[in-house]
Structures are given as C-alpha cells and as structure tokens.
Design a protein around this motif. Structure first.
Motif, mmCIF file in Angstrom:
data_model
loop_
_atom_site.group_PDB
_atom_site.id
_atom_site.type_symbol
_atom_site.label_atom_id
_atom_site.label_comp_id
_atom_site.label_asym_id
_atom_site.label_seq_id
_atom_site.Cartn_x
_atom_site.Cartn_y
_atom_site.Cartn_z
ATOM 1 N N ASN A 1 13.579 -11.743 -12.081
ATOM 2 C CA ASN A 1 14.428 -11.918 -13.453
ATOM 3 C C ASN A 1 14.311 -13.105 -13.823
ATOM 4 O OD1 ASN A 1 16.764 -10.573 -14.641
ATOM 5 N ND2 ASN A 1 17.392 -12.516 -14.264
ATOM 6 N N ILE A 2 14.169 -13.385 -15.225
ATOM 7 C CA ILE A 2 14.027 -14.612 -15.898
ATOM 8 C C ILE A 2 15.415 -14.755 -17.003
ATOM 9 C CG2 ILE A 2 12.827 -16.144 -17.825
ATOM 10 C CD1 ILE A 2 11.426 -15.612 -14.980
ATOM 11 N N LEU A 3 15.896 -13.740 -17.336
ATOM 12 C CA LEU A 3 17.098 -13.741 -18.376
ATOM 13 C C LEU A 3 17.974 -12.515 -18.040
ATOM 14 C CD1 LEU A 3 15.451 -15.402 -21.349
ATOM 15 C CD2 LEU A 3 17.187 -16.545 -20.188
ATOM 16 N N ARG A 4 19.326 -12.735 -17.817
ATOM 17 C CA ARG A 4 20.174 -11.664 -17.684
ATOM 18 C C ARG A 4 21.339 -11.754 -18.794
ATOM 19 N NH1 ARG A 4 22.848 -10.757 -13.346
ATOM 20 N NH2 ARG A 4 22.439 -12.706 -12.124
ATOM 21 N N ILE A 5 22.035 -10.672 -19.159
ATOM 22 C CA ILE A 5 23.107 -10.772 -20.082
ATOM 23 C C ILE A 5 24.455 -11.568 -19.478
ATOM 24 C CG2 ILE A 5 23.965 -8.614 -19.442
ATOM 25 C CD1 ILE A 5 23.665 -9.819 -23.194
ATOM 26 N N SER A 6 24.477 -11.640 -18.345
ATOM 27 C CA SER A 6 25.720 -12.387 -17.876
ATOM 28 C C SER A 6 25.779 -13.829 -18.284
ATOM 29 C CB SER A 6 25.845 -12.250 -16.348
ATOM 30 O OG SER A 6 24.680 -12.572 -15.674
#
Length: 471
Positions: free
Chosen positions: A365-370
């Motif tokens: 994972n690089i970017l998550r909405i949280s």
C-alpha cells in the motif's frame, strides 16, 4: 495484442524482467518499444514491476527502513540495527543507503525514457498517451519525493542544511544532474504532479466507485495499481502536508474524498489477518507485488525466523489505552498476531503461509483514504475544532472505536499523531511523521536520538555519488 494486468503479473514471476534495461547504444530496442501503444503499456508495466520487486524500493526497504528508524520495529539484521541508531556509516547501513539511492535513480531514469518519448511523439500520438504521461510523471514525482524524505534535511532545518538535498532528474540521461535544495525539490515534485493531474483527468470515468480485481479491462482496468488521478491528488495532499502548507494539503485531500471513489472497509474485513493485500475500498494506490510472501522476504534476509521484525514493546498498549477513543480497536486483532506483527495492513506479512484468496490484489500500500481524512482534521483543528473532530471521527468509528465527539472530546495534535501511528503501523509513515515534527526517537533501551538535530532525520548522501561528481 491488448495488454492486461496478466502481463504485469507474469513479469513479477520472472527472475529477470526488465523492459527498460537500456543504454545510449541500445537505440534499436529503444525505438522499437515506443512505436506502438502496446509498447508504452509494456514499458509502464515494467516500471511497476521494478517498483514492486526491487529490494531497495517499495517491495522492501522503502517502507521497512522507516519502520526501523522510528523504532516501530526491531530486527536482528545488523545493517538495519545500525540504521536504527543513526550509525549511517557502519557496515551494512552503507549498503542500505546506497541501495535505496541507486535503485531510486535507476527507476527515475527509466521513467524519463518513457516521458522523453512521449514528449517527442506528442500527447495525440496514441489514444492513451495522456494516461501514459500522467502515470510516468506521477511516479517520477513520487520516487523523488521519497528520496527527499530520506536524504533531504527536515523542512524546519536551517537554510544552509536545506541548500543541498537531492538531484531532481527530469531528463533521460547518464550525465550528472546538479543537486536541488529541499525547497526546489518540493517545487519540482509539485510541478510534475500538477501536470500528471491534468493528464489523468480521464480517470474520473476510468475508475468505478465499486471495484473488483478483474483484469479483463486492459491497461485502464484496476486503476488502484496504477498511478491514477486520485493517487496524484492524494500525493499532492501528502506533499503539501509534509511541506507545511495545510491549506493546499486539505484542498487536495478534499478532492479525493469528494470524488466518492473510496470508502472505508466494513467490519467484516477485520475478522482475519490482512495478508499483504490492497483493500478495494480504501486503497487509493498500491503497487502489485508478490514480495508479500515469506519466501521472497526470507530471500532478503528479513524474514523466516522468530527473530525477524518485532513490534515495539508498546504496540499493544497503543491500541488498548483508550486515551483518545474508547471501544475495541479492530486493528489490533486484524493486524497483529499475539506479540508479532504477522500481517501488515495492506503490506507484506512476516510469518506463516500466504492464504490469499483472490479477493483483492497482493501488494504494497502507498496511499489510503484514511490519510486524507487525517489531513482534513489537522487543517481544521485551529479554525474549527468541532469540524476537525468530525473528520477524525469518520475514520476511528470504522475501526471499532467510539467517536471523540460522543465523549465530549475534540481532536488535538497529540491525539492525531498517535492515531496516525496506529492507522499506519507497518506502512513506513511514522518516521516521516516524526521527522516533520522533530520528535525524539527512543532508538533502543539506552539511546535517544534528538529530534531537534537534523542529522537524526537525514540519511547521508552516498560517498560514491560525491566521488563521481568530483572525478
């Protein structure tokens, strides 16, 4: 022949799969690759494979090194142990620093090769040329930004220390590129990302709100494993946030949130360990990688025994202290196994076998909405504490915790800093959070690294780089 992610996945299974291993004399191969739309697709698939399988990039050290540096994790590996106590020139630590630098600039040069051909042919050359250009520019900015976060002085450091950061290489070349300052690198990263945003406007239609992991849609399917429009906007939010411009960070974070393309995972997703997968609800961008298995991790000497990565002694208290939100934190059971961080959220796992059932993608994972919600909360804290708390609560209630507002509490900087650590444990972000704020690091039982010393948070530039420039 129409390409799909099958080609990408096949590439990752090969011991040597480099579409862009070119040099100035390889013009025949070079020119042949970029004469068709499929050639550009192959080239970009090769880039993603490089990012997801190279030991010193996102399949390994790009996120493990920060976890060790902030003491979230400890390990018996000598090189990483030396890194943890800022012994940058000790045996093993030198190789890690050099590897990150060399691998980062190698993939940047490959990206510049793609970008150079796109600029030569023009954006109207092929149907998806703007998409190719946007992805390549976004990836080039991302790698430069992460190199800056390692090798550049903190934004709060004296101007003299920020005057020389890293070279920003924006041309396919084997000649020496001058160093840029910290501020200049930020400007160039933002420039590339804004141009990428323009090129990727079509992703508003390419990316559905409800996703699966089918790969039959060609290059434009499965956009969460490509540098898509929303990944670029989220990265802009992160870059501005790191630079200290909370207003612009919030502007881009809100764009991602208001797109409606991302939601929080349901409670049912927390009932078993996350086995190195990219969440189809929350992931904005992740890199497909089969390095999320114990065989490959063990190959790098980073896994395969009980003395592998061990979480900090306070990890359990972090999720159970109730200092900010009450309730049962579902992350504790889903992301940890007893005293080991067996499965890292959306990243790779350390012990056991891979029981992946094909419901998402294996990857890093690089970017998550949280992260976008946390940026909104921080930006609103000084002007509207109640609204800031609303943004914060929208995340924590999806993790099993009670809303702060229900307990008559408003979010503050300490609560948010702690929550970010909980949310991104094992994802390589906490050290960068600490660097931004100048936090002291309890490196080991007897060593405290001062957060006020910029050298604590600045990896030295490899001596080989300096030597090459002086020849």
């Amino acid at each position: 022949m129409k390409k799909t992610l099958i080609a990408f996945i096949a590439c990752l299974s090969l011991a040597s799969c480099s579409f862009l291993d070119v040099n100035p004399k390889g013009e025949v191969f070079d020119n042949d690759m970029f004469t068709t739309e499929e050639g550009y697709e192959d080239a970009l698939y090769g880039i993603y494979a490089e990012l997801g399988t190279t030991q010193y990039l996102y399949s390994d050290y790009m996120y493990w090194v920060p976890e060790v540096l902030c003491a979230n994790e400890s390990i018996s590996d000598n090189g990483l142990q030396y890194m943890a106590t800022a012994q940058w020139n000790a045996f093993g630590a030198v190789g890690i620093r050099n590897g990150i630098w060399k691998s980062g600039y190698a993939v940047i040069n490959h990206l510049n090769n793609i970008i150079g051909h796109i600029e030569k042919g023009g954006e109207n050359e092929f149907r998806n040329t703007p998409i190719f250009k946007g992805e390549a520019l976004g990836l080039r900015a991302m790698v430069h930004f992460d190199l800056l976060r390692f090798f550049g002085a903190p934004v709060w450091a004296d101007a003299s220390l920020k005057a020389k950061a890293i070279p920003y290489v924006d041309r396919y070349t084997f000649s020496i590129t001058p160093f840029s300052s910290v501020d200049q690198v930020y400007d160039k990263v933002i420039r590339d990302l804004k141009e990428a945003e323009r090129c990727l406007e079509g992703d508003a239609a390419n990316m559905p709100e409800v996703r699966d992991n089918a790969t039959n849609g060609g290059f434009l399917s499965c956009r969460i494993v490509h540098m898509n429009l929303y990944a670029v906007q989220a990265l802009l939010a992160r870059v501005y946030w790191s630079q200290g411009d909370l207003d612009l960070a919030a502007e881009y974070a809100e764009k991602v949130i208001e797109s409606g393309k991302f939601s929080f995972r349901p409670k049912s997703a927390f009932v078993q360990y996350d086995n190195g997968t990219l969440d189809l609800n929350e992931t904005i961008f992740g890199i497909y990688s089969r390095v999320s298995n114990s065989t490959n991790a063990s190959k790098y000497g980073l896994s395969g025994s009980n003395t592998s990565f061990t979480p900090a002694s306070d990890w359990k208290a972090l999720y159970e202290d109730g200092s900010s939100s009450t309730g049962s934190d579902w992350r504790e059971g889903a992301w940890f196994d007893g005293t080991k961080l067996r499965y890292l959220v959306n990243n790779s796992f350390i012990e056991g076998s891979n029981s992946y059932a094909g419901k998402s993608f294996l990857g890093i994972n690089i970017l998550r909405i949280s992260e976008m919600y946390y940026i909104m909360a921080e930006q609103r804290m000084s002007s509207d504490p109640d609204e800031a708390t609303e943004w914060y609560d929208q995340v924590v209630v999806t993790r099993g915790l009670d809303a702060l507002a229900d307990n008559g509490v408003t979010v503050n900087a300490d609560i948010l800093f702690r929550e970010r650590r909980k949310e991104f444990y094992g994802e390589g972000l906490h050290w960068h959070d600490m660097k931004r704020l100048g936090k002291d690091i309890q490196a080991d039982a007897t060593t405290i690294l001062s957060g006020k010393d910029p050298n604590t948070y600045t990896l030295p530039i490899p001596t080989s780089e300096e030597a090459n420039r002086n020849e």
